[in-house]
Motif scaffolding. Structure first.
Motif, PDB file in Angstrom:
ATOM      1  N   HIS A  40       0.841  -1.540  -0.130  1.00 19.95           N
ATOM      2  CA  HIS A  40      -0.377   0.310  -0.064  1.00 19.95           C
ATOM      3  C   HIS A  40       0.464   1.395   0.264  1.00 19.95           C
ATOM      4  O   HIS A  40       1.178   1.593   0.786  1.00 19.95           O
ATOM      5  CB  HIS A  40      -1.243  -0.270   1.535  1.00 19.95           C
ATOM      6  CG  HIS A  40      -2.137   0.708   0.710  1.00 19.95           C
ATOM      7  ND1 HIS A  40      -3.258   0.265   1.565  1.00 19.95           N
ATOM      8  CD2 HIS A  40      -2.478   1.823   0.170  1.00 19.95           C
ATOM      9  CE1 HIS A  40      -4.156   1.610   1.871  1.00 19.95           C
ATOM     10  NE2 HIS A  40      -3.725   2.379   1.080  1.00 19.95           N
ATOM     11  N   ALA A  41       0.192   1.704  -1.160  1.00 19.37           N
ATOM     12  CA  ALA A  41       2.164   2.617  -1.396  1.00 19.37           C
ATOM     13  C   ALA A  41       2.242   4.662  -0.706  1.00 19.37           C
ATOM     14  O   ALA A  41       2.337   5.136  -0.628  1.00 19.37           O
ATOM     15  CB  ALA A  41       2.513   2.743  -2.617  1.00 19.37           C
TER      16      ALA A  41
ATOM     17  N   PHE B 146       5.687  17.717  -3.956  1.00 15.88           N
ATOM     18  CA  PHE B 146       5.816  17.005  -2.911  1.00 15.88           C
ATOM     19  C   PHE B 146       6.994  17.391  -2.781  1.00 15.88           C
ATOM     20  O   PHE B 146       8.168  16.666  -3.528  1.00 15.88           O
ATOM     21  CB  PHE B 146       4.901  15.738  -4.121  1.00 15.88           C
ATOM     22  CG  PHE B 146       3.799  15.395  -4.579  1.00 15.88           C
ATOM     23  CD1 PHE B 146       2.801  16.837  -4.249  1.00 15.88           C
ATOM     24  CD2 PHE B 146       3.339  14.520  -5.457  1.00 15.88           C
ATOM     25  CE1 PHE B 146       1.896  16.617  -4.708  1.00 15.88           C
ATOM     26  CE2 PHE B 146       2.111  14.601  -6.109  1.00 15.88           C
ATOM     27  CZ  PHE B 146       1.583  15.432  -5.875  1.00 15.88           C
ATOM     28  N   VAL B 147       7.243  16.681  -1.201  1.00 12.61           N
ATOM     29  CA  VAL B 147       8.211  16.149  -0.421  1.00 12.61           C
ATOM     30  C   VAL B 147       8.507  15.463   0.091  1.00 12.61           C
ATOM     31  O   VAL B 147       6.921  15.594   0.949  1.00 12.61           O
ATOM     32  CB  VAL B 147       9.168  17.981  -0.198  1.00 12.61           C
ATOM     33  CG1 VAL B 147       8.371  18.678   1.416  1.00 12.61           C
ATOM     34  CG2 VAL B 147      10.578  17.325   0.266  1.00 12.61           C
ATOM     35  N   GLY B 148       8.996  14.659   0.140  1.00 14.17           N
ATOM     36  CA  GLY B 148       9.737  13.716   1.547  1.00 14.17           C
ATOM     37  C   GLY B 148      10.231  12.513   1.083  1.00 14.17           C
ATOM     38  O   GLY B 148      11.432  12.947   0.129  1.00 14.17           O
ATOM     39  N   SER B 149      10.935  12.267   1.972  1.00 15.25           N
ATOM     40  CA  SER B 149      12.191  11.333   2.690  1.00 15.25           C
ATOM     41  C   SER B 149      12.268  10.303   0.854  1.00 15.25           C
ATOM     42  O   SER B 149      10.975   9.828   0.623  1.00 15.25           O
ATOM     43  CB  SER B 149      12.130  10.263   3.292  1.00 15.25           C
ATOM     44  OG  SER B 149      12.268  11.295   4.256  1.00 15.25           O
ATOM     45  N   SER B 150      12.957   9.592   0.287  1.00 15.51           N
ATOM     46  CA  SER B 150      12.918   8.519  -0.707  1.00 15.51           C
ATOM     47  C   SER B 150      11.546   7.098  -0.049  1.00 15.51           C
ATOM     48  O   SER B 150      11.811   6.962   0.950  1.00 15.51           O
ATOM     49  CB  SER B 150      14.377   7.500  -0.988  1.00 15.51           C
ATOM     50  OG  SER B 150      14.376   6.752  -1.655  1.00 15.51           O
ATOM     51  N   GLY B 151      10.716   6.645  -0.803  1.00 15.01           N
ATOM     52  CA  GLY B 151      10.239   5.112  -0.441  1.00 15.01           C
ATOM     53  C   GLY B 151       8.642   5.874  -0.404  1.00 15.01           C
ATOM     54  O   GLY B 151       7.619   5.481   0.460  1.00 15.01           O
ATOM     55  N   CYS B 152       8.597   7.347   0.133  1.00 17.05           N
ATOM     56  CA  CYS B 152       7.479   7.856   0.424  1.00 17.05           C
ATOM     57  C   CYS B 152       6.181   8.379  -0.286  1.00 17.05           C
ATOM     58  O   CYS B 152       5.155   8.412  -0.217  1.00 17.05           O
ATOM     59  CB  CYS B 152       7.775   9.004   1.863  1.00 17.05           C
ATOM     60  SG  CYS B 152       7.495  10.410   0.205  1.00 17.05           S
TER      61      CYS B 152
ATOM     62  N   VAL C 133       3.780  19.832  -0.709  1.00 17.15           N
ATOM     63  CA  VAL C 133       3.159  18.609   0.368  1.00 17.15           C
ATOM     64  C   VAL C 133       3.705  18.147   0.625  1.00 17.15           C
ATOM     65  O   VAL C 133       4.846  17.122   0.107  1.00 17.15           O
ATOM     66  CB  VAL C 133       2.032  17.923  -0.753  1.00 17.15           C
ATOM     67  CG1 VAL C 133       1.744  16.668  -0.247  1.00 17.15           C
ATOM     68  CG2 VAL C 133       1.003  18.417  -1.562  1.00 17.15           C
ATOM     69  N   VAL C 134       4.433  17.716   1.879  1.00 17.34           N
ATOM     70  CA  VAL C 134       5.350  17.043   3.057  1.00 17.34           C
ATOM     71  C   VAL C 134       4.272  15.621   2.901  1.00 17.34           C
ATOM     72  O   VAL C 134       3.149  15.359   3.759  1.00 17.34           O
ATOM     73  CB  VAL C 134       5.314  17.342   4.143  1.00 17.34           C
ATOM     74  CG1 VAL C 134       6.515  16.610   5.111  1.00 17.34           C
ATOM     75  CG2 VAL C 134       5.788  19.014   3.937  1.00 17.34           C
ATOM     76  N   MET C 135       4.859  14.809   1.932  1.00 16.47           N
ATOM     77  CA  MET C 135       4.584  13.147   2.552  1.00 16.47           C
ATOM     78  C   MET C 135       5.485  12.246   3.366  1.00 16.47           C
ATOM     79  O   MET C 135       6.723  12.682   3.406  1.00 16.47           O
ATOM     80  CB  MET C 135       4.354  12.506   1.468  1.00 16.47           C
ATOM     81  CG  MET C 135       3.346  13.482   0.371  1.00 16.47           C
ATOM     82  SD  MET C 135       3.534  12.622  -1.249  1.00 16.47           S
ATOM     83  CE  MET C 135       2.715  10.487  -0.727  1.00 16.47           C
ATOM     84  N   LYS C 136       5.325  11.095   4.278  1.00 15.72           N
ATOM     85  CA  LYS C 136       6.264   9.643   5.088  1.00 15.72           C
ATOM     86  C   LYS C 136       5.283   9.308   4.806  1.00 15.72           C
ATOM     87  O   LYS C 136       3.417   8.976   5.073  1.00 15.72           O
ATOM     88  CB  LYS C 136       5.794  10.778   6.668  1.00 15.72           C
ATOM     89  CG  LYS C 136       6.386   9.399   7.219  1.00 15.72           C
ATOM     90  CD  LYS C 136       6.666  10.188   8.951  1.00 15.72           C
ATOM     91  CE  LYS C 136       7.554   9.520   9.391  1.00 15.72           C
ATOM     92  NZ  LYS C 136       7.041   9.274  10.944  1.00 15.72           N
ATOM     93  N   ASP C 137       5.512   7.824   4.145  1.00 10.50           N
ATOM     94  CA  ASP C 137       4.768   6.097   3.939  1.00 10.50           C
ATOM     95  C   ASP C 137       3.828   5.973   3.739  1.00 10.50           C
ATOM     96  O   ASP C 137       2.669   5.697   4.553  1.00 10.50           O
ATOM     97  CB  ASP C 137       5.082   6.407   6.042  1.00 10.50           C
ATOM     98  CG  ASP C 137       5.540   5.892   6.424  1.00 10.50           C
ATOM     99  OD1 ASP C 137       7.339   5.986   6.083  1.00 10.50           O
ATOM    100  OD2 ASP C 137       5.963   5.773   8.081  1.00 10.50           O
TER     101      ASP C 137
ATOM    102  N   ALA D 202       8.466  19.402  11.238  1.00  8.55           N
ATOM    103  CA  ALA D 202       9.178  20.486  11.888  1.00  8.55           C
ATOM    104  C   ALA D 202      10.352  19.696  11.600  1.00  8.55           C
ATOM    105  O   ALA D 202      11.770  20.879  11.655  1.00  8.55           O
ATOM    106  CB  ALA D 202       8.612  20.341  13.531  1.00  8.55           C
ATOM    107  N   GLY D 203      10.803  18.639  11.497  1.00 10.27           N
ATOM    108  CA  GLY D 203      12.807  18.465  11.331  1.00 10.27           C
ATOM    109  C   GLY D 203      12.447  17.946   9.963  1.00 10.27           C
ATOM    110  O   GLY D 203      13.989  18.285   9.683  1.00 10.27           O
ATOM    111  N   PHE D 204      11.703  17.850   9.231  1.00 12.21           N
ATOM    112  CA  PHE D 204      11.784  18.410   7.321  1.00 12.21           C
ATOM    113  C   PHE D 204      12.191  19.345   6.429  1.00 12.21           C
ATOM    114  O   PHE D 204      13.248  19.668   6.367  1.00 12.21           O
ATOM    115  CB  PHE D 204      11.128  17.022   6.816  1.00 12.21           C
ATOM    116  CG  PHE D 204      11.559  16.609   5.182  1.00 12.21           C
ATOM    117  CD1 PHE D 204      12.194  15.260   5.268  1.00 12.21           C
ATOM    118  CD2 PHE D 204      11.048  17.584   4.812  1.00 12.21           C
ATOM    119  CE1 PHE D 204      12.545  14.709   3.833  1.00 12.21           C
ATOM    120  CE2 PHE D 204      10.995  16.689   3.084  1.00 12.21           C
ATOM    121  CZ  PHE D 204      12.193  15.923   2.921  1.00 12.21           C
ATOM    122  N   ILE D 205      11.379  20.665   6.678  1.00  8.96           N
ATOM    123  CA  ILE D 205      11.884  21.916   6.812  1.00  8.96           C
ATOM    124  C   ILE D 205      12.673  22.568   7.132  1.00  8.96           C
ATOM    125  O   ILE D 205      12.292  22.796   8.672  1.00  8.96           O
ATOM    126  CB  ILE D 205      10.326  22.263   6.604  1.00  8.96           C
ATOM    127  CG1 ILE D 205       9.257  21.551   5.799  1.00  8.96           C
ATOM    128  CG2 ILE D 205      10.752  22.987   6.247  1.00  8.96           C
ATOM    129  CD1 ILE D 205       9.443  21.435   4.592  1.00  8.96           C
TER     130      ILE D 205
END
Ligand code: ADP
Ligand code: MG
Length: 367
Positions: free
Chosen positions: A18-19, A35-41, A206-210, A232-235
Motif C-alpha cells: 500500500h504505497a 511533493f516532498v519527502g524522503s525516498s520511498g514515501c 505537500v509533505v509526505m511520509k510513508d 518540523a524536522g524535515f523543513i
C-alpha cells in the motif's frame, strides 16, 4: 492551465504493498505544487497516477472537474520530465525536442518555430545539432524540460528533475524552472526529496511520509507552523532541534532550567501532560547567545560546545545539553570556543512543543 482534484486516492501495488494512503488535494490553476519527502514515501507513485502511467487503486481524480481516472496519458494533457532525462541518444537536440510534435502530426514549419523558440528560452540554440552524449548534465536536463514544455500542455509534471546535476547547476536550473513556470503558466507538480528545492520553488508544498500526507501549506506555513515533529524536522536546514522536557506544575523543566509558558500560552494548555515528558523544539537559527539580547523575554539554556563549523554567512555550533546533541546557528563573529560552557536563549515565540506519543504539535493558544 487546469485545476486538479484528488479525492481519497490510494495505490496498492499488485504485490499488495500500500504505497499511497487516502491522498486528498485540490490543485489550483497555474499553481506550482511540490511533493516532498524522503525516498520511498510515495511521491513518484502519486505523480505517476496523475500522469496516467500508473492506475489508481481507489479514489477519484478530476481534471477541470471531469473524472480522469480512466483517461490515458495523452488524453490528460500532461507532459512529464523524469530524473533520468530519457532522451533519445541517436537523435539531435532538435529532433529530441521535435519528436513529440512530429508524432502528433504538427506541421514542420510550426515545429521549427516552436523548437527554435523553446531552445532560445532554455539557452540551447547553439546545441541544436548535437547528440545528447555531447552535452553536459545540465544541458541534457534542459533538453528534457524543453521536450516537455514544447508541447504547450496545461499540466506539467516533474519527478526529481535536478537530482543528477551538481549543486551549482541545481541552483541555476531551480530559478530557470521557476521562470519557465511563470512564462507558461502551466499547472505544475514537482517532486523532490530536497527541502530547499521545495521551499524555494513551491506555491504550496505537500509533505509526505510513508504514503501519507503530513501537511499541505505554503513554505511560510510549513516553516512557522509545522503540524508535527516530522514536518518540523524535515523543513529547515539544519533541522529543528528536539529536547525531551518534563511538565511540572504547568511549567517545562529541562534539567535545572524551568520554563514558564505563561506569556505565550493559554492557561492549562499543558494540564494533560502534567508529570509527563513532551518534546521541546527550537530552530538552530532562532537562538540568541546570552548577553547579547534581552534575556527576560527568552528561555535560557546552558550547554557545552562540542564542535563549530564556519560556513561563511553563519557558524553551526554543535552543543551538548545534558547529553542531548543540538545545533545552533550563530554569527561567525560570535562563534564560541570548543569545550566552552555557555548559555543560549530561545525567544518565547520561537518555542515549539510536541506530544511525544502522537508527535503532533501542542497548540499553545486556541486561535
Ligand atoms: P518516492 O518517489 O517517494 O521515492 P515511490 O512512489 O517510488 O517513492 O515508492 C513508494 C513505495 O512504493 C516504495 O516503498 C516503493 O518501494 C514502492 N513501490 C514502488 N513501485 C512499486 C511497484 N511497482 N511494486 C511494488 N512496490 C512499489
Ligand atoms: Mg521517486
Amino acid at each position: 492551465m487546469a485545476y486538479l482534484t484528488l479525492k481519497g486516492i490510494n495505490k496498492i501495488y499488485p504485490n499488495g504493498f500500500h504505497a499511497v494512503h487516502d491522498f486528498n488535494l485540490e490543485i489550483n490553476k497555474g499553481e506550482f505544487i511540490v511533493f516532498v519527502g524522503s525516498s520511498g514515501c510515495g511521491k513518484s507513485t502519486t505523480l505517476r497516477m496523475i500522469a496516467g502511467l500508473e492506475n489508481i487503486s481507489s479514489g477519484d481524480f478530476f481534471i477541470d472537474g471531469d473524472r480522469a481516472n480512466e483517461k490515458g496519458p495523452r488524453e490528460r494533457g500532461v507532459a512529464m520530465v523524469f530524473q533520468s532525462y530519457a532522451l533519445y541518444p541517436h537523435m539531435s537536440v532538435y529532433e529530441n525536442m521535435a519528436f513529440g510534435l512530429t508524432l502528433q502530426g504538427v506541421d514542420d514549419d510550426v515545429i521549427e518555430k516552436r523548437v527554435l523558440n523553446t531552445a532560445k528560452i532554455l539557452g540551447l540554440t547553439e546545441y541544436l545539432d548535437r547528440k545528447p552524449r555531447a552535452l553536459s548534465g545540465g544541458q541534457r536536463q534542459r533538453v528534457a524540460v524543453g521536450r516537455a514544455i514544447i508541447r504547450k500542455v496545461d499540466i506539467f509534471l516533474m519527478d526529481e528533475p535536478l537530482s543528477n546535476l551538481d549543486a551549482k547547476q541545481r541552483v541555476t536550473m531551480r530559478s530557470e524552472i521557476t521562470q519557465i513556470h511563470r512564462e507558461t503558466g502551466a499547472t505544475t507538480i514537482y517532486v523532490t526529496h530536497d527541502q530547499t528545492e521545495a521551499m524555494t520553488m513551491a506555491d504550496r508544498i505537500v509533505v509526505m511520509k510513508d504514503g501519507y500526507i503530513q501537511q499541505v501549506g505554503t513554505p511560510y506555513d510549513l516553516y512557522f507552523n509545522p503540524v508535527n515533529m516530522f514536518v518540523a524536522g524535515f523543513i529547515g536546514e539544519p533541522p529543528m532541534n528536539f529536547i525531551n522536557a518534563k511538565v511540572n506544575d504547568g511549567k517545562i523543566n529541562i534539567g535545572e532550567t524551568v520554563l514558564d509558558l505563561e506569556a505565550v500560552a493559554d492557561k492549562d494548555v499543558l494540564k494533560k501532560y502534567e508529570g509527563e515528558e513532551i518534546a521541546f523544539g527550537f530552530r538552530p537559527e532562532h537562538i540568541k547567545l546570552v548577553g547579547k539580547d534581552d534575556e527576560r523575554k527568552a528561555y535560557t539554556i546552558p550547554c557545552t560546545v562540542e564542535l563549530t563549523e564556519l560556513l561563511g554567512d553563519n557558524t553551526n555550533v554543535y552543543v551538548d545539553i545534558r547529553g542531548v546533541k543540538t545545533i545552533l546557528k550563530v554569527d561567525p563573529h560570535d562563534s564560541p570556543a570548543v569545550d566552552a560552557k555557555m548559555s543560549f536563549a530561545i525567544p518565547f515565540e520561537n518555542v515549539y512543543l510536541f506530544d511525544l506519543e502522537t508527535e503532533k504539535r501542542i497548540k499553545l493558544r486556541e486561535q
